[in-house]
Design a protein around this motif. Structure first.
Motif, PDB file in Angstrom:
ATOM      1  N   ASP A   1     -21.370  43.911  43.050  1.00  0.00           N
ATOM      2  CA  ASP A   1     -22.272  44.748  42.610  1.00  0.00           C
ATOM      3  C   ASP A   1     -22.829  44.094  41.362  1.00  0.00           C
ATOM      4  O   ASP A   1     -22.372  43.841  40.324  1.00  0.00           O
TER       5      ASP A   1
ATOM      6  N   VAL B   1     -29.183  51.178  43.677  1.00  0.00           N
ATOM      7  CA  VAL B   1     -28.881  50.569  42.409  1.00  0.00           C
ATOM      8  C   VAL B   1     -29.152  51.246  41.159  1.00  0.00           C
ATOM      9  O   VAL B   1     -28.061  51.886  40.101  1.00  0.00           O
TER      10      VAL B   1
ATOM     11  N   SER C   1     -37.187  46.849  45.527  1.00  0.00           N
ATOM     12  CA  SER C   1     -37.816  47.530  47.410  1.00  0.00           C
ATOM     13  C   SER C   1     -37.055  47.260  47.949  1.00  0.00           C
ATOM     14  O   SER C   1     -38.160  48.638  48.809  1.00  0.00           O
TER      15      SER C   1
ATOM     16  N   GLY D   1     -34.487  49.098  49.520  1.00  0.00           N
ATOM     17  CA  GLY D   1     -33.880  49.950  49.574  1.00  0.00           C
ATOM     18  C   GLY D   1     -34.587  51.232  50.062  1.00  0.00           C
ATOM     19  O   GLY D   1     -35.246  50.676  51.407  1.00  0.00           O
ATOM     20  N   VAL D   2     -34.195  51.826  49.192  1.00  0.00           N
ATOM     21  CA  VAL D   2     -35.095  53.433  50.007  1.00  0.00           C
ATOM     22  C   VAL D   2     -36.507  52.840  49.732  1.00  0.00           C
ATOM     23  O   VAL D   2     -37.142  53.455  50.194  1.00  0.00           O
TER      24      VAL D   2
END
Ligand code: ADP
Length: 169
Positions: free
Chosen positions: A9, A32, A119, A121-122
């Motif tokens: 994380d 994030v 970029s 992820g979503v």
């Protein structure tokens, strides 16, 4: 120059600067971005609002980067960059995110910088291409940046990144 790929994380990562895969509003979001604002506290958002007011009234353009303090995170700075949306934006803008984030971090004097997979992820970027562009982007890091970590949230992405790093030589 040391480049490490690890899982974890990024909000817990101790580096001079951590990079946020922000959106153009700079006012927080999911993934994030949300994690960084939650863990770092309201000071980061307050600085982002000020940046919007003073420098980026229309938002931070895709491919650019800007820094704030890191609030209560272990890092000193957060470098916010806006990744391209897969299928809509040019891939060169993803390369620009890495180059611009490193430039901003270096200007601040950061020696260590940690990145998420911008970029991927979503915004939907295929992970293999996202990793390849990240690793290539790290290679050109300006001084005084001497240590870069790619912090992957999904543990299975580390194996993928290892394969890509090996194939890139
Ligand atoms: P984008 O909108 O640029 O796609 P996301 O935040 O949706 O940004 O995803 C970018 C990458 O960050 C994804 O690979 C996602 O798994 C990862 N991610 C999400 N939370 C964290 C976190 N706390 N630390 C590191 N990486 C994270």
């Amino acid at each position: 120059m040391s480049i490490r790929v690890l899982s974890g994380d990024i909000t817990e990562f101790r580096a001079d600067a951590i990079v946020n895969a922000a959106n153009s509003s700079l006012l927080g979001g999911g993934g994030v971005d949300g994690a960084i604002h939650r863990a770092g506290g309201p000071a980061i958002l307050a600085e982002c609002r000020e940046l919007r007011r003073t420098s980026f009234p229309d938002g931070l353009p895709t491919g650019q980067a800007v820094a704030t303090g890191a609030g209560s995170l272990p890092a000193t700075w957060v470098v916010h960059t806006v990744g391209p949306v897969y299928g809509r934006d040019d891939a060169g803008l993803l390369d620009s995110c890495y180059a611009e984030s490193l430039r901003v971090a270096a200007e601040l004097g950061a020696k260590s910088v940690a990145f998420p997979l911008v970029s991927a992820g979503v915004y939907g970027w295929p992970k293999d291409d996202a990793v390849r562009r990240a690793l290539r982007g790290f290679a050109g890091a300006p001084a005084p940046v001497a240590a870069i970590a790619l912090v992957l949230f999904d543990p299975e992405d580390v194996a993928l990144a290892g394969d890509i790093a090996a194939s890139e030589g």
